[in-house]
Design a protein around this motif. Structure first.
Motif, short mmCIF file in Angstrom:
data_model
loop_
_atom_site.label_atom_id
_atom_site.label_comp_id
_atom_site.label_asym_id
_atom_site.label_seq_id
_atom_site.Cartn_x
_atom_site.Cartn_y
_atom_site.Cartn_z
N PHE A 98 10.67 4.01 -5.28
CA PHE A 98 9.55 3.83 -4.64
C PHE A 98 9.21 2.70 -3.66
N LEU A 99 9.87 1.67 -3.79
CA LEU A 99 9.65 0.50 -3.25
C LEU A 99 10.48 0.38 -2.11
N HIS B 177 8.47 -1.76 -16.82
CA HIS B 177 9.46 -0.50 -16.76
C HIS B 177 9.66 -0.17 -15.20
N ALA B 178 9.22 -1.00 -14.30
CA ALA B 178 9.26 -1.01 -12.97
C ALA B 178 10.93 -0.96 -12.59
N ALA B 179 11.41 -1.77 -13.14
CA ALA B 179 13.00 -1.91 -12.83
C ALA B 179 13.67 -0.69 -13.16
N MET B 180 13.30 0.02 -14.34
CA MET B 180 13.85 1.44 -15.01
C MET B 180 13.47 2.74 -14.02
N VAL B 181 12.37 2.58 -13.55
CA VAL B 181 11.76 3.46 -12.77
C VAL B 181 12.46 3.48 -11.36
N HIS B 182 12.44 2.53 -10.72
CA HIS B 182 13.17 2.18 -9.54
C HIS B 182 14.61 2.75 -9.32
N GLY C 195 0.66 -1.19 0.04
CA GLY C 195 0.04 0.03 -0.06
C GLY C 195 0.75 1.26 0.00
N GLU C 196 1.89 1.16 0.76
CA GLU C 196 2.83 2.50 0.74
C GLU C 196 3.61 2.59 -0.42
N ALA C 197 3.98 1.54 -1.14
CA ALA C 197 4.74 1.46 -2.54
C ALA C 197 3.83 1.93 -3.51
N ALA C 198 2.77 1.45 -3.15
CA ALA C 198 1.34 2.17 -4.37
C ALA C 198 1.30 3.52 -4.32
N ARG C 199 1.30 3.96 -2.73
CA ARG C 199 1.03 5.51 -2.85
C ARG C 199 2.44 6.14 -3.28
N ARG C 200 3.50 5.59 -3.18
CA ARG C 200 4.51 6.53 -3.54
C ARG C 200 5.03 6.22 -4.95
N ALA C 201 4.33 5.18 -5.74
CA ALA C 201 4.95 4.91 -7.14
C ALA C 201 4.35 6.03 -8.23
N PRO C 202 5.26 6.51 -9.07
CA PRO C 202 4.97 7.70 -9.89
C PRO C 202 3.97 7.22 -10.83
N ILE C 203 3.06 8.08 -11.23
CA ILE C 203 2.03 7.95 -12.18
C ILE C 203 2.36 8.81 -13.65
N LEU D 11 1.98 0.95 -13.22
CA LEU D 11 2.89 0.56 -12.34
C LEU D 11 2.26 0.29 -10.87
N LYS D 12 1.47 1.48 -10.64
CA LYS D 12 0.79 1.26 -9.21
C LYS D 12 -0.04 -0.04 -9.11
#
Length: 181
Positions: A150-151, A100-105, A46-54, A71-72
Motif C-alpha cells: 500500500f505504501l 504488522h505493517a511490514a508483514m502486510v506490505h 493520505g494516499e497510503a492511508a486510503r490504500r491501507a487494508p482494514i 494500520l491506517k
C-alpha cells in the motif's frame, strides 16, 4: 636573463557574487522548501492511508488487541534530519503502533504456527479433544499471505503530483529570490 613580467587581474563584484550564492544556498535549504517536502510526504501519507487494508475485526498481535484501522492510523509524515544542504521528509509507520505493517506490505512466506507450551501439553494430555471437534491444536500450517504494498503503490500513484508540487514550490522560491536581488 630575460625580465619577468607579471600580469595582474582585477575582478570586481566578487563580494556581491559570493553574497548572491549564499542567498541561493539559503533558499535551497530554506524553510519554504522544507515545508514543501513535508507537504509532499503528507500527500503520500493520505494516499497510503486510503490504500491501507482494514481488518473486519479486532485482532490480537503481540499480546495486545489491534482494532480495525490501526494500520491506517499508524501512517505518519514527518520532516527528516537536515544534513548540510540535503533535506528530507518521510512517510512511515511506527513499529509500536502497527507491528504488522511490514508483514502486510511485504507479505509472509508459508510457515508453521506452533501453540504455546501449555496448549502442546494439553493437546497430548487430552488427545481425545482432537477427536471431538479439534478444539486443541498443537501446530498449524499457515499458507502465507500475499503482499499488499500500500505504501509503495501510494508513492507510485502520487509521484506526478508530488513532482508538480515540488517544482512549483522550488520555482516560486527562486523567483522570489530573483526579484529580491
Amino acid at each position: 636573463m630575460p625580465s619577468q613580467r607579471s600580469l595582474g587581474i582585477k575582478v570586481e563584484g566578487m563580494d556581491e557574487l559570493v553574497g548572491q550564492m549564499k542567498r541561493v544556498m539559503e533558499t535551497a535549504a530554506g524553510q519554504e522548501l522544507e515545508n514543501a517536502l513535508l507537504e509532499a510526504a503528507r500527500e503520500i501519507r493520505g494516499e497510503a492511508a486510503r490504500r491501507a487494508p482494514i481488518a473486519a475485526y479486532t485482532t490480537k498481535r503481540f499480546g495486545a488487541d489491534r482494532p480495525p484501522g490501526d494500520l491506517k492510523a499508524a501512517i505518519k509524515a514527518a520532516k527528516g534530519k537536515k544534513y548540510k544542504t540535503f533535506m528530507q521528509a518521510f512517510t512511515f509507520t511506527f513499529q509500536r503502533e502497527a507491528p504488522h505493517a511490514a508483514m502486510v506490505h511485504s507479505g509472509t512466506k508459508p510457515h508453521w504456527i506452533r501453540g504455546k507450551k501449555f496448549l502442546r501439553i494439553a493437546g497430548r494430555a487430552f488427545a481425545w479433544l482432537s477427536r471431538v471437534g479439534d478444539q486443541v491444536r498443537t501446530k498449524v500450517f499457515h499458507p502465507g499471505s500475499r503482499p499488499n504494498p500500500f505504501l509503495g503503490n501510494a508513492v507510485k500513484a502520487k509521484r506526478r503530483a508530488v513532482k508538480a508540487l515540488l517544482e512549483a514550490r522550488v520555482k516560486a522560491a527562486f523567483d522570489a529570490l530573483g526579484r529580491a536581488a
